[in-house]
Every structure is written in structure tokens, then in C-alpha cells.
Scaffold this active site. Structure first.
Site, PDB file in Angstrom:
ATOM      1  N   TYR A   1       0.842  -1.205   0.000  1.00  0.00           N
ATOM      2  CA  TYR A   1       0.000   0.000   0.000  1.00  0.00           C
ATOM      3  C   TYR A   1       0.871   1.247   0.000  1.00  0.00           C
ATOM      4  O   TYR A   1       0.768   2.076   0.895  1.00  0.00           O
ATOM      5  CB  TYR A   1      -0.955  -0.027   1.204  1.00  0.00           C
ATOM      6  CG  TYR A   1      -2.031  -1.078   1.032  1.00  0.00           C
ATOM      7  CD1 TYR A   1      -3.217  -0.780   0.369  1.00  0.00           C
ATOM      8  CD2 TYR A   1      -1.846  -2.380   1.484  1.00  0.00           C
ATOM      9  CE1 TYR A   1      -4.188  -1.740   0.178  1.00  0.00           C
ATOM     10  CE2 TYR A   1      -2.813  -3.351   1.290  1.00  0.00           C
ATOM     11  CZ  TYR A   1      -3.993  -3.028   0.636  1.00  0.00           C
ATOM     12  OH  TYR A   1      -4.959  -3.975   0.440  1.00  0.00           O
TER      13      TYR A   1
ATOM     14  N   GLU B   1      -2.602  -7.555  -3.487  1.00  0.00           N
ATOM     15  CA  GLU B   1      -3.425  -6.428  -3.013  1.00  0.00           C
ATOM     16  C   GLU B   1      -2.690  -5.137  -3.293  1.00  0.00           C
ATOM     17  O   GLU B   1      -1.462  -5.082  -3.158  1.00  0.00           O
ATOM     18  CB  GLU B   1      -3.673  -6.490  -1.494  1.00  0.00           C
ATOM     19  CG  GLU B   1      -4.607  -7.574  -1.034  1.00  0.00           C
ATOM     20  CD  GLU B   1      -4.835  -7.546   0.492  1.00  0.00           C
ATOM     21  OE1 GLU B   1      -4.717  -6.459   1.113  1.00  0.00           O
ATOM     22  OE2 GLU B   1      -5.120  -8.614   1.050  1.00  0.00           O
TER      23      GLU B   1
HETATM   24  C1  BDP Z   1      -4.385  -5.471   3.817  1.00  0.00           C
HETATM   25  C2  BDP Z   1      -5.238  -6.599   4.357  1.00  0.00           C
HETATM   26  C3  BDP Z   1      -6.728  -6.376   4.087  1.00  0.00           C
HETATM   27  C4  BDP Z   1      -7.105  -4.963   4.487  1.00  0.00           C
HETATM   28  C5  BDP Z   1      -6.247  -3.982   3.701  1.00  0.00           C
HETATM   29  C6  BDP Z   1      -6.599  -2.526   4.064  1.00  0.00           C
HETATM   30  O1  BDP Z   1      -4.844  -7.829   3.801  1.00  0.00           O
HETATM   31  O2  BDP Z   1      -7.493  -7.303   4.786  1.00  0.00           O
HETATM   32  O3  BDP Z   1      -8.464  -4.697   4.349  1.00  0.00           O
HETATM   33  O4  BDP Z   1      -4.905  -4.197   4.066  1.00  0.00           O
HETATM   34  O5  BDP Z   1      -6.102  -2.058   5.069  1.00  0.00           O
HETATM   35  O6  BDP Z   1      -3.119  -5.485   4.362  1.00  0.00           O
HETATM   36  O7  BDP Z   1      -7.398  -1.920   3.369  1.00  0.00           O
END
Ligand code: BDP
Length: 646
Positions: A505, A541
Site C-alpha cells: 500500500y 493487493e
Molecule cells: C491489507 C489486508 C486487508 C485490508 C487492507 C486494508 O490484507 O485485509 O483490508 O490491508 O487495510 O493489508 O485496506
């Protein structure tokens, strides 16, 4: 041409060796868990609808057991309310206490069992719960028939003998469900008692969790009764491969109630024509001019399914039949590619949740069909069942549409070192067995995920994941992964996985607001992981929250423009790296979803491309344009698929 042939032979050999290994593996769980399907020998009675419900608000949450609420109608034990099944219970009552309730809740329903079922002593009657979160105890007419630990997976009990004892009256089914999470549950959690009486009332406690979705609870999937004959088909396992244009379906049928069963198997195409037959509990079906199972947007005719019709005749004369949908396809992983039917597959898809207004995690057909329509609209070819197994009906639809699935177990939020103990590991192994047993025959499932972002840098994580992953591999030949947080530089699970799945992220949790660092950080992430492990990588992700309707230019956090720009920056790097070893990108998240309350969540997680009500944000249009373009570039976009974004 010759090289290609040799490669195909090699792949066949690899697949066949895997099949043989799997074949010799002994089934760890004692019984099968075939999805209930009607057939000439099997009937189903759905028990969905309104159940009677009571939450146990007693101090120790144990009054129901102390006073044996299962022994008589629940309404005689105290105040009850109506509760729909399937649904999470949390958002249904107009009651804050119920929304956050932790402990035992009690469900009850009376049902007339058809007299025919009862009179025919050789009819097995099975009670099946599609899933209930988290721990369930089930009674029929006050008699304990089964218990099950874990949400998201089915469990069942044979109840004929109990029901027959009280034939002539409706049968009373009572299910107590407890949503408490502890260090040894999956997902784990802790109960914390607040003992400072200047701040909290006596007995006050909270449930702590380390995962980012609401701990919805209750009976989440269908409850039903179904029948089989006394000698019955307990389980079927298929493994498929192909050689040139010949499909090969290696099957095994587990029979209960007959020592010398006669088993006949026929594989039937979509046009109703039988393409192969075999006899015996194990065997091989060979299909000439096979229609392979292809992913959506990769072939003119994706999701091709044969029907494998299994017929059993027992010495007693009992007959049973079951039709299993079968897709013929292979999955292989090389150092830098993910191959489906020996062709490189690029995951352009989403992470999801089972989550919606009012019903929470309750099974809901309109929502499921809508979600698949949105996936197709977006040009998504895949999703990951973050962070737990989804309903089997969802996998059935994915099979039919050719949507590829990474199937994840509920190993999410394992952050406390005490959760790496043998008790947790034992349970985790059982959950993987239950998951593989349930989903092994779905062609859409191409990989197992054993956990999401555990604290993999902790020393006990190494042996824990080594055992968990090797056990999973012994159950099934599909690749296995483990979703890692890019933060963990020392990842103890990575050496054992087939594909590296990384969540990151950048410019959100790290360097918030600094879009300009995404490119450099993402390049480093990919290069570091690849240098270390030489395995294909999926960005499992990435994303940013966007509150729908919030706008700013230049983009600032939480606006739709910021979310879109994060995506665009990631995409630039994906486009370079997918030429090398990146084999997929899965957005976090398909839709907004509910979480526990907290200062970083505005009525839930807002990283969705769609709102919780499934309306598109700006990012959805960006992804749509991208996914269709990627599908188009691969040169296999089927003739019927129109590229919608010229
Ligand atoms: C990730 C997780 C997920 C969260 C996401 C977030 O795997 O479950 O919802 O972050 O923070 O690390 O949006």
C-alpha cells in the site's frame, strides 16, 4: 513444432506424476463433503427462511447450556425473535447490543420431514449446514448430532435415526453458534476483560481481532436436509490433464455402505452426448477432441464443463447417482509464468469479501449474480477469496463463467506469536483439509492460499508454514501460496510457496499522500522478491480508500481522484514487470465492505472500486479500460467479446 510437442509431453508427464502422488495420498478426513445435488436417488429439502432466535446475554454466556435450551422449544426458555437464515444476525435486529454481540446465539426451527423418507428405513437423512460462524453445536429433537469448529466451510450429520424415533411430530432443529475468537481459532482473536471498574461496568469485555473486516456471525449459508440411499457415493475426486487433443480425467469414487460396489462413470458433453465411460471406483476417462476449460476472455468458449455422471449399484441392490461438473484443464507454474492449459495466464482481477448491507456475510443470490455481472463488465478474469472460503455456489458460477479463483482459507490476522503453537497448527491443517475436500473438483480454483499477512517474520512462522504448505501440497497438486505483506523483509513462508503473492500500500499506509514514491518502491519490491526466490509474483493487493463523491485535484487522500492516481502509478510498473515475472494484479478491493469501528475507517473500508451497494467509483472505469485492454493485447480475446472502451 517439435519443441512444442516435447514440451506438451513433458507437461503431461509432470501432471501425471502429480496425479499419481495425489492418488496415493490417504484421505485425512474420514468422509466426503459432496455439494448436495438432486438426482434420481437424492432429494433435498431446504430449511432456509425464518428461524427462532435467542442470544444468550447471561454474564458467562452459558445459560443456554446450563439450562439446556436445546431440550425444549426455544420460545419456552425466554424471549425470542425472528432471524432469517441464511444471514449474519448482526445487522438484522434494530439493536446495537446485537450488532456487536459476542458469545452463543441460539437458532431453532421445526420441520416436517416427508413421511416417505421416514418410512423407508434405507434412506439416509443428512442435515447439512453450508456454514455458520464460528463454533456450532447442533441438536435434533434435543439430541446432540454434531459440532463443528470454523466458519466458511460446511458440516453435516446423519440424523435419520434420531428423527425416526419421534416420527409423527415435526422435528426440532436447534443450532447454537458462538462467534468468540481466541488465539487458536482461524482467524484468531483475543477476549480482553476490562477490570478497571472506574471505567467499565463489571464483567465488561471486548473481542480484539487483527483483521480488517467485520466479524459477522450466525448461520451464513443454507441449511438443508438431503437424502441418499444407505449405500452411497460419499466422495468423488477428479484430476484432469490433456495430451494433444485428448483430455484425460483421472477419477476416484469413495463409496460407503457397500464392500463390492459396481460403479459406472460417464462423461457427458454440453450437447448431451456421452464422450467417455469407465467402470470401477477409480479409473481414467479419455476424451477425444476435448473441449478444454478456459478462463474468461482467453477463449471463445470459456468455462466448458462436462457432466461426470457416477452411478453406483451396491450388492444390496441400493442405487445411487451423482453428477459432478468437470472442467478439463491443467495448471502449472514455472520460474516466471503461471500456465493454464500450458498457456501463460495473467490474473487481472479483484479481491472480494462476502459482505453486503443488512445480510452481512449471509448467502444472497441476487448479490452473487450482480457481482459476477460486474466482474464481466470490468473485464476481470479472476478473484481471490480474501480472506476465507466463499460459498460453493459462487465457485460453481465461476466454473461456468471461466472466472479463475485463488481459494483462501481463513488464516487471516495471525499476528500473535502464541498463535503459532501446535494447537493452532493442527486446526489450520484440518481447515486446509476441509477446504481442499470441498473445492478440489472446481476447475476455477487454480491455487490455494493458506494465509493472509501472518506475522511471517517471527521465528516460529518458519516451521509452521513449512508444515502447513507441505501438508496442503500432499492433499492436492495445485500450486500453493501464502499472501505476504511487502513490509516483511524476512518472510518465513516464501521459500515453500509456488507463487509469491505480495500486498503493498505505497502512498497509503506508507508515505501517505506521496504518490511520487509508488514507482520506485514498487520496482524495488518486485526486484527484491524476484532476486530472492525466482518465482512468479502476483500483486495480490494494492489500492487506496476513496469515499464516494469526495473529489480533489490535485488528488488528496480519500478522494476518488487519489484512488485513481494510486492505481495508475501501480499500473505503469505492472506493465513493465508483466513482461518479466509478474503474473497478476488483484485490486483491493472489488467493493467497499464493513469493518470493526475505528479511527481509520469511515463506516467500513472504502477501498472498493464499487460502493457497498455496487455502484461504480471513478476507479472502476479505469480498471475496466485496463482489464479489457490487457485481455485484448494477449491476442486471445474471443470474437464475441467486444472491447468496450475504444
Ligand atoms: C491489507 C489486508 C486487508 C485490508 C487492507 C486494508 O490484507 O485485509 O483490508 O490491508 O487495510 O493489508 O485496506
Amino acid at each position: 513444432q517439435k519443441a512444442h510437442m516435447t514440451f506438451q509431453w513433458l507437461m503431461w508427464l509432470v501432471n501425471f506424476t502429480c496425479l499419481t502422488v495425489v492418488w496415493t495420498w490417504c484421505h485425512c478426513l474420514h468422509a466426503g463433503m459432496l455439494f448436495p445435488r438432486e438426482s434420481p436417488t437424492r432429494e433435498i429439502k431446504e430449511l432456509n427462511g425464518l428461524w427462532t432466535f435467542r442470544a444468550d446475554f447471561s454474564q458467562n454466556r452459558n445459560a443456554g447450556f446450563e439450562k439446556a435450551w436445546f431440550k425444549r422449544p426455544l420460545s419456552e426458555t425466554g424471549p425470542v425473535i425472528d432471524m432469517p437464515v441464511p444471514s449474519s444476525f448482526n445487522d438484522v435486529p434494530q439493536d446495537a447490543q446485537m450488532r456487536d454481540f459476542i458469545g452463543w446465539v441460539w437458532y431453532e426451527r421445526e420441520v416436517w420431514v416427508p413421511m416417505r423418507w421416514l418410512q423407508d428405513q434405507s434412506t439416509r437423512i443428512v442435515l447439512r449446514v453450508g456454514s455458520a460462524h464460528y463454533y456450532s453445536v447442533v441438536w435434533v429433537n434435543g439430541v446432540l448430532v454434531t459440532e463443528h469448529e470454523g466458519g466458511h466451510l460446511p458440516f453435516e450429520a446423519e440424523v435419520g435415526a434420531v428423527i425416526r424415533k419421534d416420527a409423527g411430530i415435526p422435528c426440532r432443529i436447534t443450532i447454537a453458534v458462538n462467534n468468540t475468537l481466541s488465539l487458536n481459532t482461524l482467524p484468531p482473536g483475543t477476549i480482553q476483560y476490562m477490570t478497571d471498574h472506574s471505567k467499565y461496568p463489571p464483567g465488561y469485555f471486548v473481542q480484539n481481532i487483527n483483521f480488517d473486516f467485520f466479524n459477522y456471525a450466525g448461520i451464513h449459508r443454507s441449511v438443508l436436509l438431503y437424502t441418499t440411499p444407505e449405500a452411497y457415493i460419499d466422495d468423488i475426486t477428479v484430476q484432469t490433464t490433456f495430451l494433444d487433443s485428448t483430455g484425460i480425467v483421472n477419477y476416484s469414487v469413495a463409496v460407503v455402505g457397500s464392500d463390492r460396489p459396481t460403479v459406472k462413470v460417464a462423461l457427458v458433453g454440453k450437447d448431451g452426448r456421452c464422450v467417455a465411460t469407465a467402470n470401477g471406483t477409480t479409473g481414467i476417462l479419455k476424451v477425444a477432441e476435448v473441449n478444454l476449460w478456459w478462463p474468461y476472455l482467453m477463449h471463445d468458449n470459456p468455462g466448458y464443463l462436462y457432466s461426470m455422471e457416477v452411478r453406483l449399484t451396491a450388492e444390496s441392490g441400493d442405487k445411487d447417482s451423482y453428477a459432478l461438473p468437470v472442467g478439463v484443464r491443467t495448471v502449472n507454474v514455472t520460474e516466471s509464468k503461471f500456465l493454464i492449459n500450458s498457456k501463460p495466464f495473467y490474473f487481472h482481477g479483484v479481491n472480494k469479501h462476502e459482505d453486503s448491507d443488512i445480510r452481512g456475510k449471509g448467502f444472497d443470490w441476487p448479490l452473487i449474480v450482480k457481482d459476477f455481472n460486474l466482474l464481466k463488465w470490468m473485464g476481470a478474469n479472476s478473484f481471490r477469496t480474501s480472506h476465507y472460503p466463499y460459498a460453493e455456489e459462487i465457485l460453481d458460477v465461476a466454473d461456468r463463467l471461466g472466472i479463475v479463483v485463488i481459494d483462501e482459507c481463513p488464516g487471516v490476522g495471525i499476528k500473535d506469536i502464541r498463535s503459532f503453537d501446535p494447537i493452532s497448527l493442527d486446526h489450520h491443517l484440518v481447515v486446509m483439509e476441509e477446504l481442499v475436500r470441498r473445492d478440489k473438483n472446481h476447475p476455477s480454483v487454480v491455487m490455494w492460499s493458506v494465509a493472509n499477512e501472518p506475522a511471517a517474520e517471527m521465528p516460529p512462522a518458519g516451521p509452521y508454514f513449512k508444515q502447513l504448505i507441505s501438508h496442503t501440497k500432499s492433499l492436492d497438486s495445485r500450486p500453493v501460496t501464502f499472501i505476504t505483506d511487502s513490509n516483511y523483509s524476512r518472510d518465513q513462508g516464501a521459500p515453500y510457496v509456488d507463487v509469491i503473492c505480495v500486498n503493498s500500500y505505497f502512498s497509503w499506509y506508507h508515505d501517505p499522500g506521496h504518490l511520487e514514491v509508488i514507482s520506485i518502491q514498487l520496482h524495488s519490491q518486485f526486484d527484491d522478491w524476484y532476486r530472492k526466490y525466482q518465482k512468479p509474483i502476483i500483486q495480490s493487493e494494492y489500492g487506496a480508500d476513496a469515499v464516494p463523491g469526495l473529489h480533489s485535484d490535485p488528488p488528496t487522500m480519500f478522494t476518488e481522484e487519489y484512488q485513481k492516481t494510486v492505481l495508475q502509478n501501480y499500473h505503469k510498473v505492472f506493465d513493465q514487470k508483466r513482461k518479466e515475472f509478474v503474473v497478476g494484479e488483484l485490486i483491493w478491493n472489488f467493493a467497499d465492505f464493513m469493518t470493526a469501528q475505528g479511527i481509520t475507517r469511515v463506516v467500513g473500508n472504502k477501498k472498493g472500486m464499487f460502493t457497498r451497494q455496487r455502484q461504480p467509483k471513478t476507479g472502476a472505469f479505469l480498471l475496466r479500460e485496463r482489464y479489457w485492454r490487457i485481455a485484448n493485447e494477449t491476442g486471445v480475446l474471443p470474437t464475441w467479446a467486444k472491447y468496450p472502451c475504444q
